[in-house]
Design a protein around this motif. Structure first.
Motif, PDB file in Angstrom:
ATOM      1  N   ALA A  21       0.824  -1.210   0.000  1.00 16.89           N
ATOM      2  CA  ALA A  21       0.000   0.000   0.000  1.00 16.89           C
ATOM      3  C   ALA A  21       0.855   1.255   0.000  1.00 16.89           C
ATOM      4  O   ALA A  21       0.634   2.179  -0.791  1.00 16.89           O
ATOM      5  CB  ALA A  21      -0.939  -0.005   1.206  1.00 16.89           C
ATOM      6  N   VAL A  22       1.845   1.294   0.881  1.00 15.54           N
ATOM      7  CA  VAL A  22       2.699   2.482   0.967  1.00 15.54           C
ATOM      8  C   VAL A  22       3.529   2.633  -0.302  1.00 15.54           C
ATOM      9  O   VAL A  22       3.662   3.744  -0.843  1.00 15.54           O
ATOM     10  CB  VAL A  22       3.598   2.432   2.217  1.00 15.54           C
ATOM     11  N   ALA A  23       4.067   1.540  -0.812  1.00 16.28           N
ATOM     12  CA  ALA A  23       4.856   1.613  -2.046  1.00 16.28           C
ATOM     13  C   ALA A  23       4.007   2.132  -3.204  1.00 16.28           C
ATOM     14  O   ALA A  23       4.466   2.950  -4.006  1.00 16.28           O
ATOM     15  CB  ALA A  23       5.443   0.237  -2.380  1.00 16.28           C
ATOM     16  N   ALA A  24       2.757   1.668  -3.284  1.00 17.61           N
ATOM     17  CA  ALA A  24       1.873   2.128  -4.363  1.00 17.61           C
ATOM     18  C   ALA A  24       1.581   3.614  -4.242  1.00 17.61           C
ATOM     19  O   ALA A  24       1.573   4.345  -5.242  1.00 17.61           O
ATOM     20  CB  ALA A  24       0.576   1.330  -4.349  1.00 17.61           C
ATOM     21  N   ALA A  25       1.340   4.090  -3.025  1.00 18.79           N
ATOM     22  CA  ALA A  25       1.047   5.509  -2.818  1.00 18.79           C
ATOM     23  C   ALA A  25       2.258   6.379  -3.131  1.00 18.79           C
ATOM     24  O   ALA A  25       2.143   7.434  -3.766  1.00 18.79           O
ATOM     25  CB  ALA A  25       0.579   5.741  -1.387  1.00 18.79           C
ATOM     26  N   VAL A  26       3.424   5.933  -2.708  1.00 16.43           N
ATOM     27  CA  VAL A  26       4.650   6.689  -2.988  1.00 16.43           C
ATOM     28  C   VAL A  26       4.936   6.685  -4.485  1.00 16.43           C
ATOM     29  O   VAL A  26       5.264   7.722  -5.071  1.00 16.43           O
ATOM     30  CB  VAL A  26       5.846   6.117  -2.203  1.00 16.43           C
ATOM     31  N   ARG A  27       4.781   5.539  -5.115  1.00 15.22           N
ATOM     32  CA  ARG A  27       5.030   5.433  -6.552  1.00 15.22           C
ATOM     33  C   ARG A  27       4.070   6.329  -7.329  1.00 15.22           C
ATOM     34  O   ARG A  27       4.471   7.020  -8.279  1.00 15.22           O
ATOM     35  CB  ARG A  27       4.884   3.966  -7.002  1.00 15.22           C
ATOM     36  N   PHE A  28       2.808   6.338  -6.933  1.00  8.24           N
ATOM     37  CA  PHE A  28       1.838   7.221  -7.577  1.00  8.24           C
ATOM     38  C   PHE A  28       2.292   8.675  -7.475  1.00  8.24           C
ATOM     39  O   PHE A  28       2.272   9.418  -8.467  1.00  8.24           O
ATOM     40  CB  PHE A  28       0.457   7.060  -6.934  1.00  8.24           C
ATOM     41  N   THR A  29       2.700   9.080  -6.297  1.00  5.86           N
ATOM     42  CA  THR A  29       3.101  10.461  -6.076  1.00  5.86           C
ATOM     43  C   THR A  29       4.330  10.823  -6.897  1.00  5.86           C
ATOM     44  O   THR A  29       4.368  11.879  -7.543  1.00  5.86           O
ATOM     45  CB  THR A  29       3.377  10.701  -4.577  1.00  5.86           C
ATOM     46  N   LEU A  30       5.335   9.965  -6.899  1.00  8.44           N
ATOM     47  CA  LEU A  30       6.554  10.239  -7.668  1.00  8.44           C
ATOM     48  C   LEU A  30       6.269  10.280  -9.165  1.00  8.44           C
ATOM     49  O   LEU A  30       6.773  11.159  -9.877  1.00  8.44           O
ATOM     50  CB  LEU A  30       7.621   9.182  -7.358  1.00  8.44           C
TER      51      LEU A  30
END
Length: 198
Positions: free
Chosen positions: A88-97
């Motif tokens: 979940a956190v990786a997906a959110a960070v990846r989306f933001t980047l």
């Protein structure tokens, strides 16, 4: 006196913000004029002033619209993975980047200070507390729904830390987005584990 219905006014305001965004992306904020925004939005110059009061109000509205869109995307990325913390956190960070890399308005904001003539970045940085607070909302909502109860102070610190790290990697990327997202997700796991031990 003629009254404008709320849906019509909302549509007018959205058209004005969309026009300001388009002009900012294509010409830079320094070149955005209220009359040009009005022309592109299909309204009178006075309507733009009536709705936003001036360039500062328009910049504020443009930033708010962009932030809301980002927050919705982060929320969707997090909740798509339920309680799987790392994913979940990786997906959110990846989306933001990824969004920061391709979003033309974000690109304009991040590069506007280099020429020295565009005040939009300086204006937006005065609202950094608001931006940080709004960015934290979906993370806190997701944590409340999927994580064991944590001390509020520890959770707030962890969320704030992750947001600040993501922003730093937007401004000065050190590695590909996928690697950064995975590394930051691992850091979140460590922060959560440390919090549970206390």
């Amino acid at each position: 006196m003629l009254t404008v219905s709320r849906p019509d006014r909302d549509a007018t305001r959205a058209a004005i913000v969309a026009a300001a965004r388009q002009l900012t992306v294509t010409r830079g904020w320094a070149a955005v004029r209220m009359s040009t925004v009005a022309e592109l939005a299909g309204v009178s110059r006075q309507t733009v002033y009536n709705e936003y009061g001036g360039r500062a109000g328009l910049a504020d509205a443009m930033a708010d619209a962009e932030i809301q869109r980002f927050v919705a995307g982060v929320r969707e990325a997090l909740f798509a993975h339920g309680g799987q913390v790392r994913s979940a956190v990786a997906a959110a960070v990846r989306f933001t980047l990824d969004e920061a890399a391709v979003n033309p308005l974000i690109r304009v904001i991040l590069t506007s200070s280099r020429g020295g003539a565009d005040p939009l970045l300086a204006y937006l940085t005065t609202r950094s507390d608001v931006v940080m607070a709004q960015a934290a909302v979906p993370l806190l909502e997701w944590a409340a729904a999927h994580l064991p109860p944590l001390p509020a102070e520890d959770l707030t610190f962890a969320v704030d830390t992750v947001i600040r790290l993501v922003v730093s990697h937007i401004v000065l990327p050190l590695r590909p987005a996928e690697q950064t997202a995975d590394a930051l997700a691992g850091l979140v796991l460590l922060l959560l584990e440390a919090s549970r031990r206390h």
